[in-house]
Scaffold this motif. Structure first.
Motif, PDB file in Angstrom:
ATOM      1  N   THR A  22       0.858  -1.148   0.040  1.00 55.51           N
ATOM      2  CA  THR A  22       0.105  -0.045  -0.057  1.00 55.51           C
ATOM      3  C   THR A  22       0.446   2.178   0.116  1.00 55.51           C
ATOM      4  OG1 THR A  22       0.017   0.118   2.513  1.00 55.51           O
ATOM      5  CG2 THR A  22      -1.822  -1.123   0.796  1.00 55.51           C
ATOM      6  N   ILE A  23       2.000   1.258   0.606  1.00 54.23           N
ATOM      7  CA  ILE A  23       2.680   1.927   0.694  1.00 54.23           C
ATOM      8  C   ILE A  23       3.936   2.444  -1.218  1.00 54.23           C
ATOM      9  CG2 ILE A  23       5.257   2.928   1.142  1.00 54.23           C
ATOM     10  CD1 ILE A  23       4.651   2.046   3.791  1.00 54.23           C
ATOM     11  N   ARG A  24       4.271   1.246  -1.453  1.00 60.61           N
ATOM     12  CA  ARG A  24       4.218   1.847  -3.107  1.00 60.61           C
ATOM     13  C   ARG A  24       3.248   1.794  -3.812  1.00 60.61           C
ATOM     14  NH1 ARG A  24       7.981  -0.898  -5.421  1.00 60.61           N
ATOM     15  NH2 ARG A  24       9.960  -2.418  -4.336  1.00 60.61           N
ATOM     16  N   GLN A  25       2.364   1.738  -3.932  1.00 62.63           N
ATOM     17  CA  GLN A  25       0.874   1.878  -4.443  1.00 62.63           C
ATOM     18  C   GLN A  25       0.344   3.645  -4.136  1.00 62.63           C
ATOM     19  OE1 GLN A  25      -1.056   0.194  -6.956  1.00 62.63           O
ATOM     20  NE2 GLN A  25      -1.448   2.561  -7.522  1.00 62.63           N
ATOM     21  N   TRP A  26       1.099   4.038  -2.926  1.00 67.60           N
ATOM     22  CA  TRP A  26       0.044   5.816  -2.818  1.00 67.60           C
ATOM     23  C   TRP A  26       1.410   6.244  -3.609  1.00 67.60           C
ATOM     24  CZ3 TRP A  26       2.607   9.971  -1.077  1.00 67.60           C
ATOM     25  CH2 TRP A  26       2.081  11.425  -0.198  1.00 67.60           C
ATOM     26  N   GLN A  41       3.612   4.903  -5.936  1.00 67.58           N
ATOM     27  CA  GLN A  41       2.861   5.639  -7.880  1.00 67.58           C
ATOM     28  C   GLN A  41       1.963   6.587  -8.193  1.00 67.58           C
ATOM     29  OE1 GLN A  41       2.813   1.234  -9.407  1.00 67.58           O
ATOM     30  NE2 GLN A  41       0.940   2.517 -10.746  1.00 67.58           N
ATOM     31  N   ASP A  42       0.644   6.397  -6.767  1.00 70.80           N
ATOM     32  CA  ASP A  42      -0.025   7.198  -6.964  1.00 70.80           C
ATOM     33  C   ASP A  42      -0.134   8.829  -7.035  1.00 70.80           C
ATOM     34  OD1 ASP A  42      -1.938   4.742  -8.088  1.00 70.80           O
ATOM     35  OD2 ASP A  42      -2.461   5.414  -5.684  1.00 70.80           O
ATOM     36  N   HIS A  43       0.845   9.285  -6.121  1.00 74.46           N
ATOM     37  CA  HIS A  43       1.707  11.000  -5.736  1.00 74.46           C
ATOM     38  C   HIS A  43       2.439  10.661  -6.427  1.00 74.46           C
ATOM     39  CE1 HIS A  43      -1.709   9.550  -3.010  1.00 74.46           C
ATOM     40  NE2 HIS A  43      -2.300  10.693  -3.186  1.00 74.46           N
ATOM     41  N   PRO A  44       3.389  11.028  -7.750  1.00 71.49           N
ATOM     42  CA  PRO A  44       4.377  11.098  -8.148  1.00 71.49           C
ATOM     43  C   PRO A  44       5.373  12.536  -7.906  1.00 71.49           C
ATOM     44  CG  PRO A  44       2.924  11.129  -9.543  1.00 71.49           C
ATOM     45  CD  PRO A  44       2.312  10.659  -8.932  1.00 71.49           C
ATOM     46  N   ASP A  45       4.160  13.426  -7.687  1.00 74.00           N
ATOM     47  CA  ASP A  45       4.860  14.689  -7.515  1.00 74.00           C
ATOM     48  C   ASP A  45       5.519  14.650  -6.109  1.00 74.00           C
ATOM     49  OD1 ASP A  45       2.069  14.654  -6.553  1.00 74.00           O
ATOM     50  OD2 ASP A  45       1.932  16.487  -5.792  1.00 74.00           O
ATOM     51  N   GLN A  46       5.113  14.062  -5.094  1.00 70.30           N
ATOM     52  CA  GLN A  46       5.549  14.017  -3.381  1.00 70.30           C
ATOM     53  C   GLN A  46       6.358  12.633  -3.480  1.00 70.30           C
ATOM     54  OE1 GLN A  46       1.863  14.252  -0.846  1.00 70.30           O
ATOM     55  NE2 GLN A  46       0.498  14.772  -2.382  1.00 70.30           N
ATOM     56  N   VAL A  47       6.917  11.904  -3.687  1.00 72.95           N
ATOM     57  CA  VAL A  47       7.906  11.166  -3.907  1.00 72.95           C
ATOM     58  C   VAL A  47       9.255  11.744  -3.611  1.00 72.95           C
ATOM     59  CG1 VAL A  47       9.435   9.248  -5.070  1.00 72.95           C
ATOM     60  CG2 VAL A  47       6.561   9.157  -5.822  1.00 72.95           C
ATOM     61  N   ASP A  48       9.563  12.584  -3.609  1.00 77.84           N
ATOM     62  CA  ASP A  48      10.715  13.107  -3.318  1.00 77.84           C
ATOM     63  C   ASP A  48      10.929  13.384  -1.508  1.00 77.84           C
ATOM     64  OD1 ASP A  48      12.613  12.383  -4.984  1.00 77.84           O
ATOM     65  OD2 ASP A  48      12.208  14.782  -6.466  1.00 77.84           O
ATOM     66  N   GLU A  49       9.847  14.341  -1.711  1.00 80.77           N
ATOM     67  CA  GLU A  49       9.228  14.523  -0.201  1.00 80.77           C
ATOM     68  C   GLU A  49       9.685  13.621   0.693  1.00 80.77           C
ATOM     69  OE1 GLU A  49       5.704  16.415   2.529  1.00 80.77           O
ATOM     70  OE2 GLU A  49       5.563  16.301   0.073  1.00 80.77           O
ATOM     71  N   VAL A  50       8.510  12.485   0.092  1.00 79.39           N
ATOM     72  CA  VAL A  50       8.227  11.462   1.796  1.00 79.39           C
ATOM     73  C   VAL A  50       9.659  10.571   1.449  1.00 79.39           C
ATOM     74  CG1 VAL A  50       6.927   9.143   1.601  1.00 79.39           C
ATOM     75  CG2 VAL A  50       6.042  11.211   0.360  1.00 79.39           C
ATOM     76  N   LEU A  51      10.100  10.205   0.710  1.00 78.91           N
ATOM     77  CA  LEU A  51      11.746   9.472   0.391  1.00 78.91           C
ATOM     78  C   LEU A  51      12.840   9.952   1.769  1.00 78.91           C
ATOM     79  CD1 LEU A  51      11.942   7.809  -2.707  1.00 78.91           C
ATOM     80  CD2 LEU A  51      10.573   6.978  -0.395  1.00 78.91           C
ATOM     81  N   TRP A  52      12.499  11.341   1.648  1.00 71.68           N
ATOM     82  CA  TRP A  52      13.332  12.710   1.863  1.00 71.68           C
ATOM     83  C   TRP A  52      13.312  12.396   3.470  1.00 71.68           C
ATOM     84  CZ3 TRP A  52      13.382  16.497  -2.174  1.00 71.68           C
ATOM     85  CH2 TRP A  52      14.333  16.641  -3.024  1.00 71.68           C
TER      86      TRP A  52
END
Length: 283
Positions: free
Chosen positions: A148-152, A154-165
């Motif tokens: 479910t984390i991966r799916q989120w 994938q569904d929010h590519p504009d927020q990937v960096d912020e979340v991973l960082w």
């Protein structure tokens, strides 16, 4: 049986297989790094007073010791041009989860296979992105999993960096032997992990090699619908595995093992088996 808030807790981990290239281009652009030479081990003898005692690694530059740059700084190019790259991935998210697992098989574009395993980390605390998404109300506590984390993401590519960082921790790797693909990667205990029988524990509390009997009535998908009840060996550790009754079950290598591992989040009972003579000393 104890209530859930008084019991132990198990998750699971696996060895991913990651598609990579030996060279960088517009598709293969996310590097897997060897340990840099300005990353030093910290201990009580060389740790400056301004650095948290948690840190086991730090930056040494011009004779000064300080915190090493974090995930964001490294993603933004701190290590570029230093020849540290082992290979390049095409998915930032897939590479992030390799960091979480701490080991992987690398499948190169020419079909060749390498293995990488943990070498060191930048030093910062592991901050789970799942917890961040739960706190923000983005995911349901009842169904959260790696999937479910991966799916989120994938569904929010504009927020990937912020979340991973949010997870400042960054892992460096080294190449490992490929032989014995029927076994898992080499564990912190210096032996290969065995699917379903190897357990990661808190290294500050437990000794590698000790047997544990793990029981969980709610964990059923690892044993064809039967409650999990298995003798396991403590052979590995991880920065997210903290506490005397906290364990991480190794499920194997590849995508199928990842599907099994991703949904393990279960209360469990831990029984450690020790020789009678040793037990008598604690009675």
């Amino acid at each position: 049986t104890l209530p859930d808030d008084k019991r132990g807790f198990v998750t699971a981990f696996y060895e991913p297989e990651l598609e990579v290239s030996a060279t960088r281009d517009d598709v293969w652009k996310y590097p897997i790094y060897n340990r840099p030479d300005d990353l030093i081990d910290l201990d009580d003898d060389n740790r400056p007073s301004h650095i948290d005692p948690y840190y086991a690694f730090a930056l040494e530059k011009d004779g000064q010791i300080s915190e090493y740059p974090d995930r964001r700084a490294i993603d933004q190019g701190y290590l570029e041009g230093r020849g540290l790259e082992i290979a390049y991935a095409k998915s930032k998210v897939d590479l992030f989860f390799v960091h979480v697992q701490g080991a992987a098989r690398l499948r190169f574009t020419d079909g060749s296979l390498k293995r990488i395993t943990y070498s060191a980390k930048a030093g910062h605390r592991f901050s789970p992105i799942g917890r961040l998404l739960l706190d923000r109300g983005e995911l349901d506590p009842a169904t959260i999993s790696m999937q479910t984390i991966r799916q989120w993401l994938q569904d929010h590519p504009d927020q990937v960096d912020e979340v991973l960082w949010h997870n400042r921790s960054y892992i460096f790797f080294r190449e490992a032997a490929v032989e014995g693909l029927d076994l898992g990667p080499i564990a912190a205990a210096k032996v290969p992990l065995v699917a379903g029988r190897s357990l990661a524990v808190d290294r500050l509390i437990h000794t590698f090699g000790f047997p544990f009997f793990i029981q969980s009535q709610s964990l059923t998908h690892l044993d064809d619908g039967k409650p999990f009840a298995r003798l396991m060996l403590a052979l590995d550790t991880g920065s997210a595995i903290v506490g005397p009754a906290r364990g991480d079950i190794f499920t194997g290598s590849g995508d199928e093992a990842g599907e099994l591992a991703g949904t393990v989040r279960n209360p469990a009972d831990f029984t450690i088996l020790i020789p009678k003579e040793a037990a008598e000393r604690y009675s």
